[in-house]
Design a protein around this motif. Structure first.
Motif, PDB file in Angstrom:
ATOM      1  N   GLN A 524      15.047  -3.940 -14.123  1.00  0.00           N
ATOM      2  CA  GLN A 524      13.703  -3.472 -14.332  1.00  0.00           C
ATOM      3  C   GLN A 524      12.444  -4.623 -14.368  1.00  0.00           C
ATOM      4  O   GLN A 524      12.836  -5.614 -14.949  1.00  0.00           O
ATOM      5  N   GLY A 525      11.346  -4.327 -13.835  1.00  0.00           N
ATOM      6  CA  GLY A 525      10.207  -5.374 -13.732  1.00  0.00           C
ATOM      7  C   GLY A 525       9.101  -4.637 -13.806  1.00  0.00           C
ATOM      8  O   GLY A 525       8.824  -3.399 -13.593  1.00  0.00           O
ATOM      9  N   ILE A 531      -1.942   1.197  -5.994  1.00  0.00           N
ATOM     10  CA  ILE A 531      -1.528   2.653  -5.671  1.00  0.00           C
ATOM     11  C   ILE A 531      -2.566   3.354  -5.010  1.00  0.00           C
ATOM     12  O   ILE A 531      -3.825   3.101  -5.007  1.00  0.00           O
ATOM     13  N   TYR A 532      -2.178   4.696  -4.495  1.00  0.00           N
ATOM     14  CA  TYR A 532      -2.860   5.217  -3.312  1.00  0.00           C
ATOM     15  C   TYR A 532      -3.393   6.581  -4.307  1.00  0.00           C
ATOM     16  O   TYR A 532      -2.551   7.413  -4.486  1.00  0.00           O
ATOM     17  N   ARG A 533      -4.913   6.648  -4.146  1.00  0.00           N
ATOM     18  CA  ARG A 533      -5.445   7.619  -4.900  1.00  0.00           C
ATOM     19  C   ARG A 533      -5.652   8.609  -3.538  1.00  0.00           C
ATOM     20  O   ARG A 533      -6.544   8.430  -2.946  1.00  0.00           O
ATOM     21  N   GLU A 534      -5.340  10.020  -3.511  1.00  0.00           N
ATOM     22  CA  GLU A 534      -5.555  10.753  -2.446  1.00  0.00           C
ATOM     23  C   GLU A 534      -6.913  11.269  -2.548  1.00  0.00           C
ATOM     24  O   GLU A 534      -7.386  11.800  -3.859  1.00  0.00           O
ATOM     25  N   THR A 535      -7.635  11.347  -1.331  1.00  0.00           N
ATOM     26  CA  THR A 535      -8.945  11.884  -1.435  1.00  0.00           C
ATOM     27  C   THR A 535      -9.288  13.142  -0.624  1.00  0.00           C
ATOM     28  O   THR A 535     -10.097  14.065  -0.685  1.00  0.00           O
ATOM     29  N   SER A 536      -8.353  13.450   0.471  1.00  0.00           N
ATOM     30  CA  SER A 536      -8.288  14.640   1.227  1.00  0.00           C
ATOM     31  C   SER A 536      -6.953  14.624   2.103  1.00  0.00           C
ATOM     32  O   SER A 536      -6.262  13.656   2.093  1.00  0.00           O
ATOM     33  N   ARG A 537      -6.611  15.723   2.499  1.00  0.00           N
ATOM     34  CA  ARG A 537      -5.394  16.000   3.109  1.00  0.00           C
ATOM     35  C   ARG A 537      -5.449  17.316   4.071  1.00  0.00           C
ATOM     36  O   ARG A 537      -6.134  18.367   3.799  1.00  0.00           O
ATOM     37  N   GLU A 538      -4.695  17.224   5.342  1.00  0.00           N
ATOM     38  CA  GLU A 538      -4.471  18.131   6.250  1.00  0.00           C
ATOM     39  C   GLU A 538      -3.344  18.048   6.959  1.00  0.00           C
ATOM     40  O   GLU A 538      -2.769  16.999   7.089  1.00  0.00           O
ATOM     41  N   THR A 539      -2.982  19.070   7.672  1.00  0.00           N
ATOM     42  CA  THR A 539      -1.751  19.072   8.474  1.00  0.00           C
ATOM     43  C   THR A 539      -2.230  19.150  10.179  1.00  0.00           C
ATOM     44  O   THR A 539      -3.023  19.904  10.373  1.00  0.00           O
ATOM     45  N   ALA A 540      -1.687  18.142  10.925  1.00  0.00           N
ATOM     46  CA  ALA A 540      -2.197  17.909  12.030  1.00  0.00           C
ATOM     47  C   ALA A 540      -0.935  17.453  13.131  1.00  0.00           C
ATOM     48  O   ALA A 540       0.083  17.549  12.629  1.00  0.00           O
ATOM     49  N   ASP A 541      -1.401  17.432  14.121  1.00  0.00           N
ATOM     50  CA  ASP A 541      -0.472  16.900  15.396  1.00  0.00           C
ATOM     51  C   ASP A 541      -0.587  15.418  15.391  1.00  0.00           C
ATOM     52  O   ASP A 541      -2.114  15.000  15.458  1.00  0.00           O
ATOM     53  N   ARG A 542       0.325  14.624  15.874  1.00  0.00           N
ATOM     54  CA  ARG A 542       0.089  13.249  16.247  1.00  0.00           C
ATOM     55  C   ARG A 542      -0.690  13.384  17.802  1.00  0.00           C
ATOM     56  O   ARG A 542      -0.326  14.231  18.522  1.00  0.00           O
ATOM     57  N   GLN A 543      -1.513  12.387  17.835  1.00  0.00           N
ATOM     58  CA  GLN A 543      -2.397  12.329  19.166  1.00  0.00           C
ATOM     59  C   GLN A 543      -2.004  10.808  19.738  1.00  0.00           C
ATOM     60  O   GLN A 543      -2.102  10.055  19.127  1.00  0.00           O
ATOM     61  N   ASP A 544      -2.267  11.071  21.268  1.00  0.00           N
ATOM     62  CA  ASP A 544      -2.445   9.807  21.757  1.00  0.00           C
ATOM     63  C   ASP A 544      -3.533  10.115  23.118  1.00  0.00           C
ATOM     64  O   ASP A 544      -4.271  11.204  22.635  1.00  0.00           O
ATOM     65  N   SER A 565      -3.624  -1.077 -10.209  1.00  0.00           N
ATOM     66  CA  SER A 565      -2.999  -0.741 -11.473  1.00  0.00           C
ATOM     67  C   SER A 565      -1.547  -1.567 -11.638  1.00  0.00           C
ATOM     68  O   SER A 565      -1.146  -2.399 -10.853  1.00  0.00           O
ATOM     69  N   ALA A 566      -1.008  -1.360 -13.065  1.00  0.00           N
ATOM     70  CA  ALA A 566       0.478  -2.053 -13.040  1.00  0.00           C
ATOM     71  C   ALA A 566       1.547  -0.913 -13.259  1.00  0.00           C
ATOM     72  O   ALA A 566       1.302  -0.071 -13.655  1.00  0.00           O
ATOM     73  N   ILE A 567       2.526  -1.206 -12.481  1.00  0.00           N
ATOM     74  CA  ILE A 567       3.566  -0.353 -12.394  1.00  0.00           C
ATOM     75  C   ILE A 567       4.715  -0.740 -12.640  1.00  0.00           C
ATOM     76  O   ILE A 567       4.985  -1.983 -12.660  1.00  0.00           O
ATOM     77  N   ASP A 568       5.736  -0.011 -13.157  1.00  0.00           N
ATOM     78  CA  ASP A 568       7.094  -0.258 -13.164  1.00  0.00           C
ATOM     79  C   ASP A 568       8.128  -0.213 -12.105  1.00  0.00           C
ATOM     80  O   ASP A 568       7.710   0.891 -11.157  1.00  0.00           O
ATOM     81  N   ALA A 569       8.714  -1.197 -11.852  1.00  0.00           N
ATOM     82  CA  ALA A 569       9.661  -1.161 -10.783  1.00  0.00           C
ATOM     83  C   ALA A 569      11.059  -1.028 -11.330  1.00  0.00           C
ATOM     84  O   ALA A 569      11.906  -1.930 -11.540  1.00  0.00           O
ATOM     85  N   PRO A 570      11.616   0.173 -11.359  1.00  0.00           N
ATOM     86  CA  PRO A 570      13.113   0.433 -11.692  1.00  0.00           C
ATOM     87  C   PRO A 570      14.026  -0.041 -11.096  1.00  0.00           C
ATOM     88  O   PRO A 570      14.105  -0.183  -9.941  1.00  0.00           O
TER      89      PRO A 570
END
Length: 625
Positions: A524-525, A531-544, A565-570
């Motif tokens: 443990q450490g 950390i990542y706080r989500e602001t928006s989300r959608e489902t899509a296709d990969r594009q090139d 943030s401080a996080i625990d690493a189990p």
């Protein structure tokens, strides 16, 4: 036409790349050793650029004025042979006698030519004729998988001469059970990867037919393999080792389709590694550590270009090197000066035309022309982030069937031979550059910024096509996306590494296949993290730049804000340090808000299963390999 913009590298101290395998230490000692190794600082000296007349040496702004660049070191060995495309009374390679009769695949009725005789006259056959099983005069099918295997086995089993050794390599198996075969050619003490590494010669990896409907690269690499093993290119083995994989997608070749058997474009799968075909190539790169990777493709000559511009593609070859965020600028410079420029000259000497690689979308209303993509998903870009020179060679071929096949193969052979010669001539310089790049990438951890996503620069240029009626050149002014100069879209502070939850074993497996070191946490450490706080989300296709990527549907497109943030690493969770040579592959895979990330593609299922580690951790790690 633009050339790469190379800004001076910033001065910085760095973290030395160190493998942390500490099974023999007591826990407290292991933690201390890990902290010291991860935090160790050492400057990374900038080597003088091995200049050619008229070039400029790149240097850090804070460095003192360097001494004049030394002359390129001349290596001992046979004289590098001239390009293969010299007229000779015999063919470059003759068909190998089959031990048993082989049944050639029937491609069905011969398709009507896609353009008239005036256009076809612009592409006469070369003065030389190439022979492979699939190039026979009366053939209607290209070399079958069985014939390809027989060709390579015959070369591998031939009695060695002049110190040359060859070996057949089975890199993996396709989805329908076909072997993905390669040939190693070397003058090292043995053909195994360790012997090649110890030989003092750089290794080159040549790959053909990732897309099954692009046969010229495969046929050309059969010629190259023969000439390396027992022909005109054999003297190059005094200076380089070569691994030739003529056909990376045997199922697609059999079906005549671009994609693999499960409908995936494998040349967009080199970061995700979802197909056995892409994993086979990744294993070869890990095993043989090439300094150069060449990817042979073909491009659409008519199709949407005729529909959009009433014009037909005119160039024999379209060329590009790695163009993606965080690609080391010294490798860009080497790609341009030591490979691209000589390759253009070699093609021109054979009467063959070339330009930068470009394509256009399948949307007929969209007339934007784009160079090859900037995403870290293609073989060209992913292998670049493995600190190689990574080249794309595309010949005009998709939609042409067997038309101009001798000229298409001749173009590939000329370009690939040029790349081999450049490697032989610059072997010592290339090793110097790679040594610097490996240290420099490793030294960036915890410092400065990292580009999470970048895009091409929009401009305009005149592009030459052919008139479909007369076959004459016709210049068209087009909107042009240049991948030679990238514009950063997302930039973040560079972390020291990434933490992954214990449930991220699938992502860990893919990272290891990429050659990225992943450490398993033993005790443990606590970690200082973003950390990542989500602001928006959608489902899509990969594009090139063409459109939707085959097999790339249903990804999670998320927008995030990093939060300190401080996080625990189990125990059982993972740490991916960035003080390692392939750190930028970890960035490409683990920053969640890009279309190729492991989160977007569901290898990491929750945002809280990963975090950016923002200070040197003090952790105890297990032996994981």
């Amino acid at each position: 036409m633009q050339t790469p913009s190379l800004s001076p590298l910033p001065a910085r101290a760095g973290v030395t790349a160190t493998r942390l395998r500490l099974p023999s230490l007591r826990p407290a000692a292991a933690a201390l050793a890990a902290a010291l190794l991860l935090g160790a600082c050492a400057s990374t000296p900038l080597p003088p650029w091995p200049s050619t007349p008229g070039t400029v040496t790149a240097q850090r702004p804070s460095a003192p004025a360097p001494a004049p660049a030394p002359a390129a070191r001349v290596q001992r060995g046979s004289v590098v042979p001239a390009p293969l495309g010299q007229e000779r009374p015999v063919a470059v390679a003759s068909p190998l006698p089959p031990p048993t009769a082989l049944v050639a695949q029937d491609e069905g009725p011969i398709a009507a030519p896609p353009y008239n005789a005036a256009v076809a006259a612009r592409f006469p056959d070369p003065a030389i004729s190439y022979d492979t099983p699939g190039l026979g005069r009366d053939r209607r099918a290209f070399t079958t998988n069985a014939e390809l295997g027989q060709w390579l086995r015959s070369l591998a089993e031939a009695v060695p001469s002049g110190g040359t050794r060859t070996q057949l390599v089975n890199a993996g198996t396709s989805q329908r059970g076909e072997p993905i075969l390669g040939l190693v050619a070397t003058r090292a003490a043995s053909t195994d990867p360790v012997a090649l590494s110890k030989s003092g010669r750089p290794t080159v990896l040549l790959i053909g037919q990732q897309h099954g409907d692009e046969p010229a690269g495969s046929e050309a690499l059969l010629v190259i393999a023969r000439e390396l093993a027992q022909g005109l290119l054999e003297p190059l083995l005094d200076r380089v080792n070569v691994v030739v994989v003529p056909r990376a997608n045997p199922d697609g070749a059999t079906a005549g389709t671009r994609v693999t058997a499960n409908g995936v474009d494998m040349n967009r799968d080199h970061l995700l590694l979802g197909t056995p075909e892409a994993r086979a190539l990744a294993k070869l790169v890990n095993d043989y550590q090439p300094i150069l990777v060449v990817d042979a493709h073909e491009y659409t000559a008519v199709g949407r270009y005729l529909q959009k511009f009433n014009a037909i593609q005119r160039y024999d070859a379209l060329l590009q090197y790695a163009t993606t965020a965080n690609y080391p600028e010294f490798l860009t410079k080497a790609s341009m000066e030591w490979y691209h420029q000589p390759m253009v000259a070699a093609l021109k000497a054979q009467g063959l035309t070339s330009d930068w690689y470009y394509t256009t979308s399948t949307n007929l209303q969209d007339k934007l022309i784009s160079m090859g993509g900037t995403q870290p998903d293609t073989g060209r870009n992913v292998n670049g982030l493995k600190n190689t020179v990574s080249l794309l060679i595309e010949t005009r071929g998709v939609g042409l069937g067997r038309m101009h096949i001798q000229r298409r193969v001749h173009t590939q052979v000329t370009a690939i031979t040029s790349a081999l010669r450049s490697t032989a001539e610059r072997a010592a310089n290339l090793e110097q550059v790679r040594s610097f790049v490996v240290r420099d990438v490793s030294a960036m951890a915890c410092r400065d910024q990292v580009v999470v996503e970048a895009e091409a620069t929009r401009t305009q240029r005149e592009l030459d096509f052919l008139d479909p009626e007369t076959g004459a050149d016709r210049s068209v002014k087009v909107d042009w996306n240049s991948s030679l100069t990238l514009r950063p879209v997302k930039v973040r502070p560079r972390p020291c590494g990434y933490w992954l939850s214990a449930s991220s074993a699938g992502a860990v497996e893919r990272l290891k296949l990429l050659g990225v070191q992943v450490l398993r946490i033993a005790e443990q450490g606590s970690l200082l993290a973003d950390i990542y706080r989500e602001t928006s989300r959608e489902t899509a296709d990969r594009q090139d730049v063409i459109g939707n990527i085959a097999g790339g549907s249903g990804i999670v497109r998320v927008q995030v804000t990093p939060m300190r943030s401080a996080i625990d690493a189990p125990p059982g969770s993972y740490y991916v340090p960035l003080n390692q040579p392939r750190a930028h592959l970890a960035v490409a895979a683990l920053e969640p808000d890009t279309q190729n990330s492991y989160f977007a593609n569901r290898l990491i299922t929750e945002l809280d299963h990963t975090a950016r580690i923002m200070s040197t951790p003090s952790l105890v790690f297990e032996e994981t390999d």
